[in-house]
Scaffold this active site. Structure first.
Site, PDB file in Angstrom:
ATOM      1  N   ASP A 102      -4.004  10.996  20.786  1.00 23.47           N
ATOM      2  CA  ASP A 102      -5.662  10.837  19.923  1.00 23.47           C
ATOM      3  C   ASP A 102      -5.888   9.688  21.558  1.00 23.47           C
ATOM      4  O   ASP A 102      -6.887   9.285  21.482  1.00 23.47           O
ATOM      5  CB  ASP A 102      -5.311  10.545  18.848  1.00 23.47           C
ATOM      6  CG  ASP A 102      -5.455  11.851  18.185  1.00 23.47           C
ATOM      7  OD1 ASP A 102      -5.466  12.920  18.810  1.00 23.47           O
ATOM      8  OD2 ASP A 102      -5.070  11.853  16.459  1.00 23.47           O
ATOM      9  N   GLY A 103      -4.750   8.678  21.206  1.00 23.41           N
ATOM     10  CA  GLY A 103      -5.025   7.256  21.405  1.00 23.41           C
ATOM     11  C   GLY A 103      -5.501   7.295  23.252  1.00 23.41           C
ATOM     12  O   GLY A 103      -6.484   6.374  23.302  1.00 23.41           O
ATOM     13  N   SER A 113     -10.100   5.237   6.467  1.00 21.06           N
ATOM     14  CA  SER A 113      -8.673   4.376   5.940  1.00 21.06           C
ATOM     15  C   SER A 113      -9.592   3.428   5.062  1.00 21.06           C
ATOM     16  O   SER A 113      -9.233   2.861   3.570  1.00 21.06           O
ATOM     17  CB  SER A 113      -8.138   3.400   7.001  1.00 21.06           C
ATOM     18  OG  SER A 113      -7.615   4.638   7.140  1.00 21.06           O
ATOM     19  N   SER A 116     -12.570   4.066   9.915  1.00 21.11           N
ATOM     20  CA  SER A 116     -13.638   4.552   8.925  1.00 21.11           C
ATOM     21  C   SER A 116     -13.058   5.412   7.547  1.00 21.11           C
ATOM     22  O   SER A 116     -13.511   5.060   6.296  1.00 21.11           O
ATOM     23  CB  SER A 116     -15.044   4.939   9.279  1.00 21.11           C
ATOM     24  OG  SER A 116     -15.843   5.541   8.511  1.00 21.11           O
ATOM     25  N   ARG A 176      -9.031   6.566  25.122  1.00 19.70           N
ATOM     26  CA  ARG A 176      -8.931   5.680  26.354  1.00 19.70           C
ATOM     27  C   ARG A 176      -9.391   6.374  27.142  1.00 19.70           C
ATOM     28  O   ARG A 176     -10.057   6.010  28.148  1.00 19.70           O
ATOM     29  CB  ARG A 176      -8.185   5.303  26.314  1.00 19.70           C
ATOM     30  CG  ARG A 176      -7.298   3.358  25.116  1.00 19.70           C
ATOM     31  CD  ARG A 176      -5.557   3.248  25.954  1.00 19.70           C
ATOM     32  NE  ARG A 176      -4.744   4.154  26.236  1.00 19.70           N
ATOM     33  CZ  ARG A 176      -3.676   4.170  25.031  1.00 19.70           C
ATOM     34  NH1 ARG A 176      -4.071   3.893  24.167  1.00 19.70           N
ATOM     35  NH2 ARG A 176      -2.850   5.109  25.322  1.00 19.70           N
TER      36      ARG A 176
END
Length: 271
Positions: free
Chosen positions: A55-56, A173, A171, A60
């Site tokens: 996902d990261g 978390s 958000s 990017r």
């Protein structure tokens, strides 16, 4: 047709999956380029961006996809893969479904943070927060404005402005609610606020949000978790919707709620 393949070298160090993807396109008579890191694409006439990573890695590539107006197709080489659509074992399926026109668009609202005349794109969230290793101040105060109206002063660790996509990330978390992807709204969530009366605020994506650092010597401006600038007391950042959404391509049976339940169950069970 030309395809851009972006590969996270940490997830695919030998370019095994990238090479397999390229071969699959070549077998269908389609040209593709493979890039990594911050290397700029060698051409501009692509039809889509295939991203190999987690996902990261997809996050990017948001700015690139948004500015080039290209759809993203994610191949999961990470852990959760909430935003990706295909697993590594499904590379041939990803290529064939795309080329056969069997994928549908999933449009996601994207944020722009404008600070000192520079724009930063974020698919998940824009955050103004204290710099945790900075000894000059343990907390920050941020004045929050929406369309010029002050709605709150957040005193604590900072404040998040999240998209519906980001509502399942940082958000969530921080205690924020999950927003369905098709909701045309953003949310403001305090981070470890010192006043329990402060709550999440949901506002229209057609509005402009301004975050002003009113207390604390320095704050960090983060776009999708990446520190992009330091904000000094008295400075502000404008946060608003990008002109175009980020577009993902997904299978026709894609269902947000099923994906949410499945991926979060996997995470809870440590899969």
């Amino acid at each position: 047709m030309k395809i851009l393949i972006y590969c996270n070298r940490q997830k695919d160090p030998q370019f095994l999956y990238a090479s397999e993807l390229r071969r699959a396109f070549s077998e269908r008579g389609v040209y593709s380029d493979i890039i990594e890191g911050d290397i700029q694409p060698p051409q501009k006439d692509y039809s889509a961006i295939f991203v190999i990573g987690g996902d990261g890695t997809l996050l990017r590539r948001t700015e690139l996809a948004n500015t080039m107006r290209l759809p993203l197709i994610g191949i999961n080489a990470g852990k959760l893969g909430f935003l990706t659509e295909f697993e590594r074992s499904e590379l041939p399926d990803a290529v064939n479904l795309f080329l056969d026109g069997q994928l549908i668009e999933d449009k996601r609202s994207t944020l722009i943070a404008r600070f000192r005349d520079k724009d930063f794109y974020a698919l998940n969230d824009i955050t103004l927060q204290r710099i945790y290793m900075d000894s000059r101040g343990k907390t920050v105060s941020a004045d929050v404005y929406i369309d010029g109206n002050k709605i709150n002063t957040v005193r604590g660790d900072g404040v998040i402005v999240a998209t519906p996509t980001g509502s399942t990330a940082y958000s969530l978390s921080a205690g924020g609610a999950i927003l369905c992807p098709d909701i045309n709204a953003f949310s403001v969530i305090p981070l470890s606020a010192h006043y329990f009366t402060l709550r999440q605020v949901v506002f229209s994506a057609e509005s402009e949000c301004v975050l002003e650092l009113s207390g604390g010597l320095t704050g960090g401006l983060l776009a999708d978790g990446n520190l992009v600038a330091e904000i000094k007391q008295g400075e502000s950042v404008k946060v608003f919707a990008a002109p175009e959404p980020t577009v993902f391509l997904r299978r026709k049976n894609f269902n947000f709620f099923q994906r949410l339940s499945h991926k979060f169950t996997d995470r809870a069970e440590g899969k």
